[in-house]
Design a protein around this motif. Structure first.
Motif, PDB file in Angstrom:
ATOM      1  N   ALA A  23       0.828  -1.204   0.000  1.00 43.29           N
ATOM      2  CA  ALA A  23       0.000   0.000   0.000  1.00 43.29           C
ATOM      3  C   ALA A  23       0.862   1.253   0.000  1.00 43.29           C
ATOM      4  O   ALA A  23       1.862   1.343   0.707  1.00 43.29           O
ATOM      5  N   GLY A  43      -6.573  -5.381   1.584  1.00 43.05           N
ATOM      6  CA  GLY A  43      -6.966  -3.990   1.527  1.00 43.05           C
ATOM      7  C   GLY A  43      -7.504  -3.430   2.836  1.00 43.05           C
ATOM      8  O   GLY A  43      -8.244  -4.100   3.557  1.00 43.05           O
ATOM      9  N   ASP A  47      -6.262   2.555   1.233  1.00 45.57           N
ATOM     10  CA  ASP A  47      -5.006   2.085   0.644  1.00 45.57           C
ATOM     11  C   ASP A  47      -4.989   2.401  -0.858  1.00 45.57           C
ATOM     12  O   ASP A  47      -6.017   2.361  -1.536  1.00 45.57           O
ATOM     13  N   GLU A  71     -11.014 -10.877  -1.905  1.00 46.97           N
ATOM     14  CA  GLU A  71     -11.304  -9.457  -2.104  1.00 46.97           C
ATOM     15  C   GLU A  71     -11.622  -9.182  -3.575  1.00 46.97           C
ATOM     16  O   GLU A  71     -11.381 -10.004  -4.459  1.00 46.97           O
ATOM     17  N   TYR A  93      -8.447   1.113  -2.317  1.00 46.34           N
ATOM     18  CA  TYR A  93      -9.346   0.178  -1.637  1.00 46.34           C
ATOM     19  C   TYR A  93     -10.408   0.976  -0.878  1.00 46.34           C
ATOM     20  O   TYR A  93     -10.095   1.856  -0.068  1.00 46.34           O
ATOM     21  N   TRP A 100     -11.184  -2.885  -4.497  1.00 53.55           N
ATOM     22  CA  TRP A 100     -10.283  -1.920  -5.120  1.00 53.55           C
ATOM     23  C   TRP A 100     -10.971  -1.267  -6.318  1.00 53.55           C
ATOM     24  O   TRP A 100     -11.491  -1.948  -7.190  1.00 53.55           O
TER      25      TRP A 100
END
Length: 413
Positions: A23, A43, A47, A71, A93, A100
């Motif tokens: 990140a 995430g 981020d 994710e 994120y 994301w």
């Protein structure tokens, strides 16, 4: 509100293998050597991770961006594939619902300054104002120090001509022209090319490295012993392009001994003269080994089916096959070579050598090929044209072909 990365800090070391994202960091990814996967970190809201196409090759070798575990990217629990040339992606994120989200994307071309190929090696000239030409008449190296970019230039045009075959002895066939290969010319000014400069031939992309250049030597004339054809020329090589040496011309009958046909090569050598009802003397096959487009043609024939008691056939040229010998003493003409203006001057190369005779009319030649003769040694192929050597008259007379040449051209400004 979670993390507060307002911008990324770019890691300026280009990545050429799998990337494990962190990140707050941006990555320049070099996929010129193959596709790459980037793994996103787990995430946390706020981020940010970014990726950019370092070599503008995502369209050829994709960057696959993989989310962490289950994710999501853009609301989908699946990989995202970056496949656009020059693409850059900035992912933030947000939450478990959308994961994301891509907040900024560009093809990377807007405002990009053009870059052009820069290279050294060989004899360098400038043609048509904006194009460099590197001519190699012997071995050397094309050293590329800048590979350019799509707004400038990224590929080079080429012409690769191998050494021509040598003539045989004693009323012999002409040597075949050296294999001839060239690109269409559209990458560097759309100059005039021969009929061989067509698809699937194409300009070659270059990278920063040295490209060794091999310029094929001329094939020597026959060894001088009875019943020996001329020798094949040597190959010329640039990058992935190899042109094969021309085939040696067949020798004529001497002292009642058998005689030989022409040898196979980039273009084939012409058959030697036939005496009486002996086996036919065929011309050597051209385009050997095969390329597409074909790098040459076959040599002409002699023998019972082609009455030619005292004459050899013409060697094959890059675009036209060698002419059969005509009886009783007419040597076959060497096949026509190929004409290109890659260096700014239209020039024909890789012509076949003319057939030799015992009296009568010897075979003619063009494109650097040597003419046949009625007495003595035939005419040698012209240096750095890949022309085949001319056929000889009666007796142990031999002659070499012409050496090859390699020419590279590209846009430099």
């Amino acid at each position: 509100f979670g993390q507060t990365y307002s911008a990324v800090s770019w890691d300026t070391t280009p990545k050429t293998t799998t990337v494990t994202g962190v990140a707050g960091v941006g990555y320049f990814v070099n996929t010129s050597g193959g596709a790459i996967t980037a793994n996103l970190p787990a995430g946390t809201a706020g981020d940010i991770v970014a990726f950019a196409d370092y070599t503008r090759t995502f369209q050829t070798n994709n960057l696959t961006i993989a989310p962490n575990g289950s994710e999501k990217i853009g609301g989908v629990a699946a990989n995202f594939v970056a496949s656009t040339e020059g693409q850059s992606i900035t992912l933030v994120y947000v939450d478990a619902t959308e994961g994301w989200i891509n907040t900024a994307e560009s093809t990377g071309q807007a405002g990009l300054n053009p870059a052009f190929i820069t290279a050294t090696g060989g004899t360098i000239t400038t043609v048509c104002t904006d194009y460099k030409v590197h001519t190699f008449t012997g071995p050397g190296t094309l050293c590329v120090s800048c590979a350019g970019n799509p707004l400038g230039s990224t590929a080079v045009d080429y012409m690769v001509v191998a050494g021509g075959g040598g003539g045989g002895l004693n009323r012999s066939g002409g040597g075949g022209g050296g294999g001839y290969r060239e690109s269409p010319g559209t990458a560097s000014g759309s100059y005039t090319v021969s009929p061989l400069g067509v698809a699937p031939a194409a300009a070659l992309p270059v990278t920063v490295q040295g490209y060794p250049i091999t310029v094929g030597a001329a094939g020597a004339g026959s060894s001088g012993a009875p019943n020996r054809p001329g020798y094949n020329g040597s190959n010329s090589i640039f990058s992935t392009i190899t042109s094969a040496g021309g085939g040696g011309g067949g020798d004529g009958n001497m002292d009642g001994q058998p005689i030989t046909g022409g040898l196979a090569g980039g273009s084939g050598g012409g058959g030697g003269a036939c005496s009486g009802a002996l086996n036919p003397r065929c011309g050597g096959a051209g385009n050997t080994p095969p390329t597409s487009p074909a790098q040459g043609t076959s040599g002409g024939d002699t023998g019972p089916s082609v009455p030619a008691n005292c004459a050899g056939a013409g060697g094959g040229g890059a675009t036209v096959a060698g002419t059969n010998a005509g009886g009783p003493a007419t040597g076959g003409a060497g096949g026509t070579g190929a004409t290109s203006s890659i260096n700014g001057t239209p020039t024909q190369r890789s012509g076949g050598g003319g057939g030799g005779t015992n009296g009568g009319t010897a075979g003619t030649a063009t494109g650097g090929g040597g003419a046949g003769v009625t007495t003595g040694a035939g005419t040698a192929g012209t240096t750095n044209t890949g022309g085949g050597g001319g056929g000889s008259g009666p007796g142990c007379n031999v002659v070499a072909g012409g050496s090859g040449i390699v020419i590279i051209r590209y846009k430099f400004q």
